[in-house]
Design a protein around this motif. Sequence first.
Motif, PDB file in Angstrom:
ATOM      1  N   GLU A  77      14.165  17.215  10.285  1.00  0.00           N
ATOM      2  CA  GLU A  77      15.174  18.290  10.301  1.00  0.00           C
ATOM      3  C   GLU A  77      14.687  19.525  11.056  1.00  0.00           C
ATOM      4  N   ASP A  78      14.281  19.279  12.307  1.00  0.00           N
ATOM      5  CA  ASP A  78      13.918  20.388  13.189  1.00  0.00           C
ATOM      6  C   ASP A  78      12.687  21.187  12.775  1.00  0.00           C
ATOM      7  N   ALA A  79      11.794  20.590  12.019  1.00  0.00           N
ATOM      8  CA  ALA A  79      10.583  21.310  11.615  1.00  0.00           C
ATOM      9  C   ALA A  79       9.407  20.338  11.516  1.00  0.00           C
ATOM     10  N   LEU A  80       8.220  20.893  11.615  1.00  0.00           N
ATOM     11  CA  LEU A  80       7.001  20.116  11.390  1.00  0.00           C
ATOM     12  C   LEU A  80       6.747  20.116   9.880  1.00  0.00           C
ATOM     13  N   VAL A  81       6.646  18.918   9.320  1.00  0.00           N
ATOM     14  CA  VAL A  81       6.487  18.819   7.873  1.00  0.00           C
ATOM     15  C   VAL A  81       5.132  18.158   7.602  1.00  0.00           C
ATOM     16  N   LEU A  82       4.285  18.861   6.874  1.00  0.00           N
ATOM     17  CA  LEU A  82       2.923  18.365   6.632  1.00  0.00           C
ATOM     18  C   LEU A  82       2.683  18.138   5.151  1.00  0.00           C
ATOM     19  N   LEU A  83       2.025  17.031   4.844  1.00  0.00           N
ATOM     20  CA  LEU A  83       1.561  16.817   3.481  1.00  0.00           C
ATOM     21  C   LEU A  83       0.409  17.806   3.264  1.00  0.00           C
ATOM     22  N   ASP A  84       0.477  18.608   2.240  1.00  0.00           N
ATOM     23  CA  ASP A  84      -0.583  19.588   2.019  1.00  0.00           C
ATOM     24  C   ASP A  84      -1.812  18.879   1.440  1.00  0.00           C
ATOM     25  N   MET A 101       0.846  -1.203   0.000  1.00  0.00           N
ATOM     26  CA  MET A 101       0.000   0.000   0.000  1.00  0.00           C
ATOM     27  C   MET A 101       0.880   1.251   0.000  1.00  0.00           C
ATOM     28  N   THR A 102       0.524   2.220  -0.795  1.00  0.00           N
ATOM     29  CA  THR A 102       1.270   3.478  -0.798  1.00  0.00           C
ATOM     30  C   THR A 102       1.012   4.171   0.541  1.00  0.00           C
ATOM     31  N   TYR A 103       2.059   4.647   1.152  1.00  0.00           N
ATOM     32  CA  TYR A 103       1.883   5.293   2.440  1.00  0.00           C
ATOM     33  C   TYR A 103       2.404   6.715   2.371  1.00  0.00           C
ATOM     34  N   LEU A 104       1.490   7.641   2.267  1.00  0.00           N
ATOM     35  CA  LEU A 104       1.860   9.055   2.261  1.00  0.00           C
ATOM     36  C   LEU A 104       1.709   9.546   3.688  1.00  0.00           C
ATOM     37  N   GLN A 105       2.805   9.931   4.293  1.00  0.00           N
ATOM     38  CA  GLN A 105       2.708  10.351   5.690  1.00  0.00           C
ATOM     39  C   GLN A 105       2.228  11.799   5.754  1.00  0.00           C
ATOM     40  N   SER A 106       1.153  12.039   6.513  1.00  0.00           N
ATOM     41  CA  SER A 106       0.623  13.400   6.494  1.00  0.00           C
ATOM     42  C   SER A 106       1.274  14.310   7.534  1.00  0.00           C
ATOM     43  N   VAL A 107       1.860  13.734   8.597  1.00  0.00           N
ATOM     44  CA  VAL A 107       2.532  14.549   9.619  1.00  0.00           C
ATOM     45  C   VAL A 107       3.917  13.949   9.874  1.00  0.00           C
ATOM     46  N   LYS A 108       4.977  14.757   9.766  1.00  0.00           N
ATOM     47  CA  LYS A 108       6.334  14.250  10.039  1.00  0.00           C
ATOM     48  C   LYS A 108       7.090  15.300  10.839  1.00  0.00           C
ATOM     49  N   TRP A 109       8.020  14.846  11.653  1.00  0.00           N
ATOM     50  CA  TRP A 109       8.984  15.762  12.256  1.00  0.00           C
ATOM     51  C   TRP A 109      10.297  15.490  11.555  1.00  0.00           C
TER      52      TRP A 109
END
Length: 348
Positions: A11-18, A1-9
């Motif tokens: 390199e010192d930042a909150l990274v969100l899938l838009d 299954m393709t897994y697109l992570q919507s919330v990641k931490w």
Amino acid sequence: MTYLQSVKWEEDALVLLDQRLLPTKQEYVRLETAEAAWHAIKDLTVRGAPAIGMAAAYGLYLGIRHSAQETFDGFWAEMREQSDYLNASRPTAVNLGWALRRMEQKAQEEKHLPISELKAVLLDEAKRIQDSDEAACRAIGEYGAELLQDGMGILTHCNAGGLATGRYGTALSPIYIAAEKGVHVKVYADETRPVLQGARLTAYELQEAGIDVTLICDNMAAMVMKNGWVDGVIVGADRIAANGDTANKIGTYGVALLAKAHNIPFYVAAPLSTIDIMTPDGSAIPIEERDESEITIGFGTRTAPEGVKVYNPAFDVTPHEYITGIITEKGIIRAPFAESIHNLMNNE
Ligand SMILES: CSC[C@@H](O)[C@@H](O)C(=O)COP(=O)(O)O
């Protein structure tokens, strides 16, 4: 299954899938301040109750990581201010306040630490919230999969899948776990007006995962049920009151009524963090009203007359009597819900 992570931490930042861009574009945004996290929650860059909670927890860390306070009292005052600010971004999903309270509780437990160490502990706590949520979703899937049999038709509303949380999501987790065990259902995904989370996100992620999915407009659910194509409904939740009344994306209540009329079981899938025992029943759940432009100019084209009156509640409440069961990471609870919820939460 393709897994697109919507919330990641990362390199010192909150990274969100838009999530506003899917399914045509997959882009991540990098957030470095609590203000940026607030706006991302408000404008639905990140959405779905558990993911909102995770983003808020990381957002709170972003809000205090550069604090110059040297005493706990000063730091705590700043932290509370940032927490209240983030908590005001959206009113309905209780996971938002739940995650912020968990961060605050951690700060109180570790108040003896030097502030620099306390900040690191709080970042770890945000990561732990994310990990525990993903584990809860997997467990929800294991319990929910027991309800499914090969060939069943399952209707869902909005997006309570992996894009709303971690790999499995809440409402879609039973479907993914069943598929892993060789049990394949046919999913009917309501498109979910006004902003089409069902079409853009649920249909997209199920199709990517190789699950049989058919997209329908919200107003087709009755016909699909009447045709005998639906054996069960599974939806997520944004807040479950102490008596089992459940707030979920607008339109869910109508789906529950239809399910009742067609004698189809109606399940809610949600982690315990979505249960709010401080809210006695559905009438006390705050319902967010969103901008009229979501309805009048949904996707760049005006579809309604200028100046028309608009009512745009983002959620509705399904009374507990229409709910067959609530699938949690601790098992499936059934009526009498007030008693089942009380027992479940007191054993936590
Ligand atoms: C996993 S949250 C429950 C969902 O079914 C749904 O109501 C939801 O995603 C919330 O809506 P949204 O307004 O997109 O944040």
